[in-house]
Design a protein around this motif. Structure first.
Motif, short mmCIF file in Angstrom:
data_model
loop_
_atom_site.label_atom_id
_atom_site.label_comp_id
_atom_site.label_asym_id
_atom_site.label_seq_id
_atom_site.Cartn_x
_atom_site.Cartn_y
_atom_site.Cartn_z
N VAL A 51 0.82 -1.22 0.00
CA VAL A 51 0.00 0.00 0.00
C VAL A 51 0.85 1.26 0.00
O VAL A 51 0.37 2.34 -0.33
N PHE A 52 2.11 1.14 0.36
CA PHE A 52 2.94 2.34 0.47
C PHE A 52 3.68 2.67 -0.81
O PHE A 52 4.05 3.82 -1.05
N GLU B 35 6.09 3.30 -4.01
CA GLU B 35 7.32 4.10 -4.11
C GLU B 35 6.92 5.57 -4.05
O GLU B 35 5.95 5.97 -4.67
N SER B 36 7.69 6.34 -3.33
CA SER B 36 7.37 7.76 -3.20
C SER B 36 8.61 8.53 -2.77
O SER B 36 9.70 7.96 -2.69
N TYR B 37 8.41 9.79 -2.45
CA TYR B 37 9.54 10.60 -1.95
C TYR B 37 10.16 9.98 -0.71
O TYR B 37 11.31 10.25 -0.39
N ALA B 38 9.37 9.16 0.02
CA ALA B 38 9.85 8.62 1.29
C ALA B 38 10.10 7.13 1.25
O ALA B 38 10.64 6.57 2.21
N SER B 39 9.70 6.46 0.17
CA SER B 39 9.75 5.01 0.14
C SER B 39 10.40 4.49 -1.13
O SER B 39 10.06 4.91 -2.24
N ASN C 265 5.08 11.31 -6.43
CA ASN C 265 4.79 10.00 -6.97
C ASN C 265 6.04 9.39 -7.58
O ASN C 265 6.85 10.08 -8.17
N GLY D 122 5.86 8.19 4.18
CA GLY D 122 5.02 9.11 3.42
C GLY D 122 3.54 8.78 3.48
O GLY D 122 2.81 9.03 2.52
N VAL D 123 3.07 8.26 4.62
CA VAL D 123 1.67 7.83 4.74
C VAL D 123 0.70 8.98 4.51
O VAL D 123 -0.29 8.85 3.78
N LYS E 258 0.98 11.67 2.81
CA LYS E 258 0.92 12.05 1.40
C LYS E 258 0.04 11.07 0.61
O LYS E 258 -0.69 11.45 -0.31
N LEU E 259 0.14 9.78 0.99
CA LEU E 259 -0.61 8.75 0.26
C LEU E 259 -2.11 8.91 0.39
O LEU E 259 -2.87 8.49 -0.49
N LEU F 14 -5.59 2.22 4.17
CA LEU F 14 -4.32 2.83 4.56
C LEU F 14 -4.30 3.13 6.06
O LEU F 14 -3.30 2.88 6.74
#
Ligand code: SF4
Lengths: 165, 523
Positions: free
Chosen positions: A123-124, A126-130, B141, B203-204, B206-207, B219
């Motif tokens: 669910v997380f 790929e992103s700026y943090a992951s 993203n 980044g929860v 933001k999601l 989530l």
């Protein structure tokens, strides 16, 4: 207290699903012992999970699954580990630490990516943090999907990795 | 409505959740004055976050939630887009500090004064880029492409002759989430502990942005896996307040069943682990066996061992039939007997009590000062439980009917935190039996149609402490902003205090007795 131990008996059951699997575990364990000359040691690394996967990894040490009873041990340092059991997604903030843990693990090392997050980012994503999946950061041998994967699935994944070795 | 004689007008949030009042401060001074008044009235800082409202109203906004006798008060303050700065509240509520730092890292609104070190930003994104700003959307993203350059962190230096530092983590020995602990010690004695967290930041928040309500529920249930029911309920409750939906009575009973099952599962695990840390392997294996039986019944009745995704806006996704409810009652009786016997063994075990007593102690004054909630607060004698009646406070349904008795213990040490868990298991088993027997007849889910522009706050007493979720919808009825708040924000600093003067080898035991969430606070 002694009475309680006697009454409860030893609740180590063969790993659920099949007695055949239990025998397989025992057989593999002997094989591992023969190959490695010692028990299989696992270093667990949480690289960014929601901690749900950790709950199930903990369950591997309960008296039902009793991993330690098979000679599979969780160790405190990657230096003493044959296998890294990694939950994810790998956060950017853990990317470096995970790479270091991988580098510190002696060859030949096995890496098992745990959970939907460890396998794909879940669910997380790929992103700026992951960084997403574990394999985006270090090489992975076996993936155990599930959110979180059950202890049985984890056990099967660990066995699959050992088999590959 | 006004509070504490302060000139801020509040409106009570509609719906059947816990009592919440929402208001706007006109200025930073008004917010600060309100915080001072709330502190004087024995209030606590329950949560603090920021939002980018520039598209709707041309400003940023900071939201502070204060917990007090009668419920929760949310005060929001608009901040000008060109200079989004608000007063530092950490001098009034020390708990504000990390929340303010995180808010700066994510939204780019800052305090005038106070600790300015980054908290969640470790160098994975630039200091002048803020993920929760609208204009950061594109970049956030798929691998923003920023170089990941872990930055050094300015730990507070500790002087003193013979003092030295022990850095631990972020990866710890054992199966546990990552975080960094910096101990300053003399010999074996801990002078000071400074935590650096944020390693679990994925980044929860933001999601959530732009998701529909159902995706948000999934989530929310993964903010901190061990508290999935608490988060799912707090989120659902916030959405229901925002959308004017009322979950049916049976759904509330089922939610409470799940929440209490979650509480018992975690307390069983913690009591086992505490026994293990104090070299009582027998306690560990017994509690782990009980926990596993408990989770297996979850799997059977709820189709998932942790009951993830079963609580949704509008109600629950499943109902329980009579045989399932009977199985719950039977299990409660069996587990109750075993826990009672194990409680006696723990109480009478000299070695274990020797490790537990006076170890990792904090007192009620400190708990109040740090805005602590949950097990750790009740273990200092504070009677603070959103499920229970207290003066001026009636808990929301279904709790009001159940007469929840909060567990407390005044000692504030590891022994007290263990004792509170034992007592809470017993009380939860009673609640589970009552819930299972008296589950009202009704449907279990109603529609919760998204209300464009709606906003709400949900508060749930999770097993660890108070879980809050703030929700705001955009003009299309999608999620504009969701802030989940874990009780660990307030409890991590309490752990820093608890280890002072104890010895380093006691740290694992003390840490376990708090068992805080990294993921829940790192987001
Ligand atoms: S796979 Fe599921 S349980 Fe595991 S870390 Fe991801 S969200 Fe949590």
């Amino acid at each position: 207290m002694l009475r309680r131990i006697l009454r409860t008996g030893i609740v180590s059951e063969p790993p659920p699903e099949a007695g055949a699997e239990a025998r397989e575990v025992a057989r593999l364990n002997r094989e591992i012992l023969r190959i490695l000359g010692r028990a299989l040691t696992i270093r667990q690394v949480d690289a960014g999970s929601c901690n749900g996967c950790e709950l199930e990894i903990h369950a591997l040490n309960n008296p039902y699954t009793n991993l330690e009873g098979y000679g599979i041990k969780f160790v405190a340092s990657p230096r003493h580990a044959d296998m890294l059991l990694v939950t994810g997604p790998v956060t950017k903030n853990m990317e470096h630490a995970l790479k270091v843990a991988y580098d510190c693990t002696p060859d030949p090392k096995l890496v098992v990516a745990v959970g939907d997050c460890g396998c794909t980012g879940g669910v997380f994503g790929e992103s700026y943090a992951s960084c997403g999946a574990v394999e985006n950061v270090i090489p992975v041998d076996v993936r155990v999907p599930g959110c979180p994967p059950t202890p049985v699935a984890l056990l099967a994944g660990i066995l699959a990795a050992v088999r590959r070795d | 409505m006004r509070f504490f004689g302060e000139p801020i007008e509040f409106e009570k949030q509609a719906g059947i959740g816990g009592p919440v009042w929402l208001g706007r401060a006109e200025s930073g001074e008004a917010l600060q004055a309100f915080a001072v008044a709330a502190h004087r009235a024995d209030g606590r800082l329950a949560a603090l976050w920021g939002s980018d409202e520039r598209r709707r109203s041309g400003c940023f906004r900071v939201h502070c939630v204060f917990g007090f006798m009668a419920g929760h008060i949310r005060v929001s303050l608009d901040l000008p887009a060109e200079h989004p700065v608000y007063p530092d509240l950490s001098g009034i509520f020390p708990a504000a500090s990390r929340m303010q730092r995180a808010t700066r890292d994510l939204v780019g609104i800052a305090t005038a004064g106070g600790d300015q070190r980054p908290w969640l930003r470790h160098g994975a994104w630039p200091a002048d880029w803020y993920p929760l700003r609208h204009d950061a959307a594109q970049l956030a993203n798929a691998g923003a492409g920023f170089p990941n350059a872990p930055s050094d962190y300015d730990f507070v230096p500790v002087g003193g002759e013979g003092a030295h530092e022990i850095p631990v983590g972020p990866i710890h020995a054992g199966i546990i989430e990552p975080g960094h602990f910096r101990f300053s010690v003399i010999g074996e004695r801990v002078l000071r502990l400074e935590q650096r967290l944020g390693y679990q930041h994925k980044g929860v928040e933001k999601l959530f942005v732009g998701r529909n309500l159902a995706e948000g529920a999934r989530l929310a249930g993964r903010v901190s896996g061990d508290s999935t029911c608490a988060y799912a309920w707090a989120y659902a409750s916030a959405v229901e307040a925002a959308c004017g939906a009322s979950p049916p009575p049976r759904a509330l009973g089922l939610r409470a069943l799940m929440l209490e099952r979650e509480r018992v599962a975690n307390h069983l695990g913690d009591l086992g682990a505490l026994g293990n840390d104090a070299a009582l392997a027998f306690g560990f294996s017994q509690f782990m066996r009980l926990k596993e039986d408990w989770l297996r019944l979850n799997a059977k009745l709820f189709g998932q061992r942790f009951m993830m995704d079963r609580i949704v806006p509008g109600g629950t996704t499943l109902d329980l039939e009579a045989p399932a409810l009977r199985a719950i009652v039977e299990q409660c009786e069996a587990v109750g007997r075993e826990v009672k016997a194990l409680g006696k063994i723990y109480d009478e075990h000299a070695g274990l009590q020797d490790r537990f007593l006076t170890t990792g102690a904090i007192d009620a004054d400190l708990a109040r000062e740090l805005s602590l909630t949950g097990v750790a607060a009740r273990a200092t004698g504070l009677i603070l439980d959103a499920r229970a009646h207290r003066q001026g406070y009636t808990p929301p349904p279904p709790w009001a009917m159940l007469g929840v008795r909060p567990a407390t213990d005044e000692r504030g040490d590891v022994a007290a935190r263990a004792a509170v868990r034992f007592a809470e298991i017993v009380e939860s088993l009673r609640l589970l039996r009552e819930l299972a027997v008296g589950l009202p007849d009704s449907e279990v889910c109603v529609e919760a149609p998204p209300q464009p522009g709606g906003d709400g706050l949900g508060v749930i007493e999770g097993w660890r402490g108070e879980v809050l979720v703030g929700v705001a919808l955009d003009g299309e009825g999608r999620l504009a902003r969701v802030h989940p708040h874990d009780p660990s924000w307030q409890a991590w600093p309490a752990l820093e205090h608890a280890v002072m003067r104890d010895i380093v080898p006691d740290f694992p035991l003390i840490n376990k007795s708090f068992n805080l969430s990294y993921s829940g606070a790192d987001l």
